[in-house]
Structure formats: C-alpha cells, structure tokens
Design a protein around this motif. Structure first.
Motif, PDB file in Angstrom:
ATOM      1  N   SER A 191     -12.752   4.835   6.438  1.00 18.28           N
ATOM      2  CA  SER A 191     -12.756   5.842   5.379  1.00 18.28           C
ATOM      3  C   SER A 191     -12.177   7.147   5.886  1.00 18.28           C
ATOM      4  O   SER A 191     -12.296   7.492   7.065  1.00 18.28           O
ATOM      5  N   ALA A 192     -11.530   7.858   4.978  1.00 20.08           N
ATOM      6  CA  ALA A 192     -11.014   9.191   5.266  1.00 20.08           C
ATOM      7  C   ALA A 192     -11.156  10.029   4.012  1.00 20.08           C
ATOM      8  O   ALA A 192     -10.743   9.609   2.931  1.00 20.08           O
ATOM      9  N   GLU A 193     -11.740  11.214   4.165  1.00 21.01           N
ATOM     10  CA  GLU A 193     -11.970  12.095   3.016  1.00 21.01           C
ATOM     11  C   GLU A 193     -11.502  13.498   3.359  1.00 21.01           C
ATOM     12  O   GLU A 193     -11.767  14.001   4.459  1.00 21.01           O
ATOM     13  N   VAL A 213       0.384   8.978   6.656  1.00 21.93           N
ATOM     14  CA  VAL A 213       1.457   8.722   5.689  1.00 21.93           C
ATOM     15  C   VAL A 213       1.047   9.124   4.271  1.00 21.93           C
ATOM     16  O   VAL A 213       1.813   9.770   3.549  1.00 21.93           O
ATOM     17  N   LEU A 214      -0.157   8.776   3.864  1.00 22.99           N
ATOM     18  CA  LEU A 214      -0.567   8.996   2.478  1.00 22.99           C
ATOM     19  C   LEU A 214      -1.245  10.344   2.242  1.00 22.99           C
ATOM     20  O   LEU A 214      -1.247  10.849   1.120  1.00 22.99           O
ATOM     21  N   MET A 215      -1.823  10.925   3.307  1.00 22.25           N
ATOM     22  CA  MET A 215      -2.562  12.172   3.131  1.00 22.25           C
ATOM     23  C   MET A 215      -1.915  13.334   3.881  1.00 22.25           C
ATOM     24  O   MET A 215      -2.474  14.438   3.913  1.00 22.25           O
ATOM     25  N   ILE A 247       0.825  -1.206   0.000  1.00 24.86           N
ATOM     26  CA  ILE A 247       0.000   0.000   0.000  1.00 24.86           C
ATOM     27  C   ILE A 247       0.863   1.261   0.000  1.00 24.86           C
ATOM     28  O   ILE A 247       0.709   2.162  -0.828  1.00 24.86           O
ATOM     29  N   PHE A 248       1.793   1.332   0.945  1.00 25.34           N
ATOM     30  CA  PHE A 248       2.581   2.555   1.113  1.00 25.34           C
ATOM     31  C   PHE A 248       3.548   2.756  -0.049  1.00 25.34           C
ATOM     32  O   PHE A 248       3.648   3.856  -0.595  1.00 25.34           O
ATOM     33  N   LEU A 262      -7.630  12.020  -2.498  1.00 22.90           N
ATOM     34  CA  LEU A 262      -8.808  12.743  -2.030  1.00 22.90           C
ATOM     35  C   LEU A 262      -9.597  11.949  -0.997  1.00 22.90           C
ATOM     36  O   LEU A 262     -10.139  12.509  -0.047  1.00 22.90           O
ATOM     37  N   ARG A 263      -9.651  10.645  -1.205  1.00 22.05           N
ATOM     38  CA  ARG A 263     -10.402   9.785  -0.293  1.00 22.05           C
ATOM     39  C   ARG A 263      -9.800   8.387  -0.293  1.00 22.05           C
ATOM     40  O   ARG A 263      -9.340   7.902  -1.333  1.00 22.05           O
ATOM     41  N   VAL A 264      -9.776   7.762   0.856  1.00 22.71           N
ATOM     42  CA  VAL A 264      -9.346   6.376   0.964  1.00 22.71           C
ATOM     43  C   VAL A 264     -10.403   5.623   1.749  1.00 22.71           C
ATOM     44  O   VAL A 264     -10.952   6.134   2.733  1.00 22.71           O
ATOM     45  N   GLU A 265     -10.738   4.428   1.277  1.00 22.19           N
ATOM     46  CA  GLU A 265     -11.679   3.559   1.974  1.00 22.19           C
ATOM     47  C   GLU A 265     -11.103   2.158   2.006  1.00 22.19           C
ATOM     48  O   GLU A 265     -10.389   1.759   1.083  1.00 22.19           O
ATOM     49  N   GLY A 266     -11.413   1.427   3.055  1.00 23.93           N
ATOM     50  CA  GLY A 266     -10.880   0.080   3.114  1.00 23.93           C
ATOM     51  C   GLY A 266     -11.598  -0.801   4.119  1.00 23.93           C
ATOM     52  O   GLY A 266     -12.214  -0.327   5.072  1.00 23.93           O
TER      53      GLY A 266
END
Length: 212
Positions: free
Chosen positions: A138-140, A99-101, A25-26, A39-43
């Motif tokens: 989720s994160a937006e 890390v990603l956002m 992922i990273f 913009l958005r991550v869901e998992g």
C-alpha cells in the motif's frame, strides 16, 4: 531516471510486465484515467506468497509444504527469500509509487514485512474470524508540504468482502483510489508466461503507435 532519459530523446520507455505480468496497470493509468490524481494504491502483488497462504488455508498444508509446491510448479524460486520476505513486493510497490504517483522513493523507504513466520494456527484463527491473511502493498499520499507517501508491505488480515480475500493461488490484484472515482480494481487470475508475453507485446505496440 530511465523514463526521463527516454523522453529527452523522443523515445518510449515501457515496463508493463514489471508488475502483475501482462495486466495493463501502467498504460491503464496513463491512457484511461487522464487528469485523475492517485490518492492511494493497494495491491496483492506477489504470486508466491499468495499461493503459499492459499494452500495453507485450503489444503491444510504447512508453510514448508506449500512453499515446496510453489517451487515445484515454478512459481517460487529455489531461494524464495525475495518473495517470502516481501522484497519482490517492495520493488513492485516502488515502481507503482514512482511511475503512477510521481514519487522518487527507493526500496529502503518502504516499511517491509514478509510471511516467513506465518503458521497454520494463524491461518485458521483468521479463517474462524471471517478474515484471510494477505501480503498487502500500500501507498498513500500524506498531507504534508513534500507530497510524500506512506509506503508499506505488510502481512494483513483482510475481510472476506475485500477483493484481496477472493484471490487464490498465484492470482493478484491492485486497487486505485483517486480524487474522482471510487476504488478501481484490476485483477489477474492465475497468470502464465502468456500473460507476461502479452505485456511485452502491448509495450511494443504502444511504443510503435507513439512513434508514428
């Protein structure tokens, strides 16, 4: 903080197996999608909860019966609270956000829900309506001056065409929504310790390559 300290010393701080075992992922985001804005991550990121709900639907088991199987198979801990109360999923979502956002959120910043109260009746009602329950992280990004995110872990009904609905057993998945591409999905199917070991190996190889 650890990444900043490592960078200041010319070192590499890697943690690929922290989320979804060995699925990259990273490093995928860092090396395959340069210049993209997340913009958005869901998992669906917790194997125990997914296994429990899968067994409740497919095997007709109660919550307690499905949990016992997950514990017997070494998926769930003897004390499963971190999993079934959404704590493990929250930690993983925080890692993705930070890390990603580029965020600096903490677990307490995440709106958290678990699956402790799910029942066979709820599972069957969802099935009759063409949906499945999944514990979704989720994160937006919010449209505010601070560039903050709305982060949550919640028990959610997903439609059968969702990539999350297809996940059975200990499988997991993450979906990236960016400013340049449509949704990009990475999936891990019934991972084992070999998957986790590969994450450690890939971190070592990347760190070695970066040092040359």
């Amino acid at each position: 903080a650890l990444r900043s300290i490592a960078k200041s010393k010319g070192l590499s701080y890697r943690h690929e197996s922290a989320v979804m075992d060995g699925v990259p992922i990273f490093s995928f985001w860092e090396r395959i999608m340069p210049g993209a804005k997340l913009l958005r991550v869901e998992g669906v990121l917790n194997a125990t909860t997914n296994m429990i709900m899968s067994r409740m639907e497919l095997e007709g088991e109660t919550f307690e019966e499905a949990l016992a199987v997950a514990q017997r198979d070494g998926i769930a801990e003897a004390d499963p609270s971190n999993d079934i109360d959404g704590i493990d999923a929250t930690f993983k979502l925080v890692a993705l956000c930070n890390v990603l956002m580029g965020q600096k959120i903490r677990p307490n910043d995440v709106k958290r829900e678990g699956i402790r109260n799910i029942t066979p009746k709820m599972i069957q009602e969802a099935k009759a309506e063409g949906t499945r329950y999944r514990l979704v992280c989720s994160a937006e990004r919010l449209d505010d001056d601070r560039g903050s995110v709305d982060a949550r872990v919640e028990l959610r009904r997903v439609k059968l065409e969702s990539p999350f609905a297809a996940l059975q057993g200990a499988s997991s998945a993450v979906v990236f929504v960016t400013d340049v591409l449509g949704p990009v999905t990475l999936t891990s199917t019934d991972p084992t310790t070999k998957d986790t070991a590969y994450g450690l190996l890939s971190d070592s190889l990347i760190a070695l390559s970066d040092a040359q």
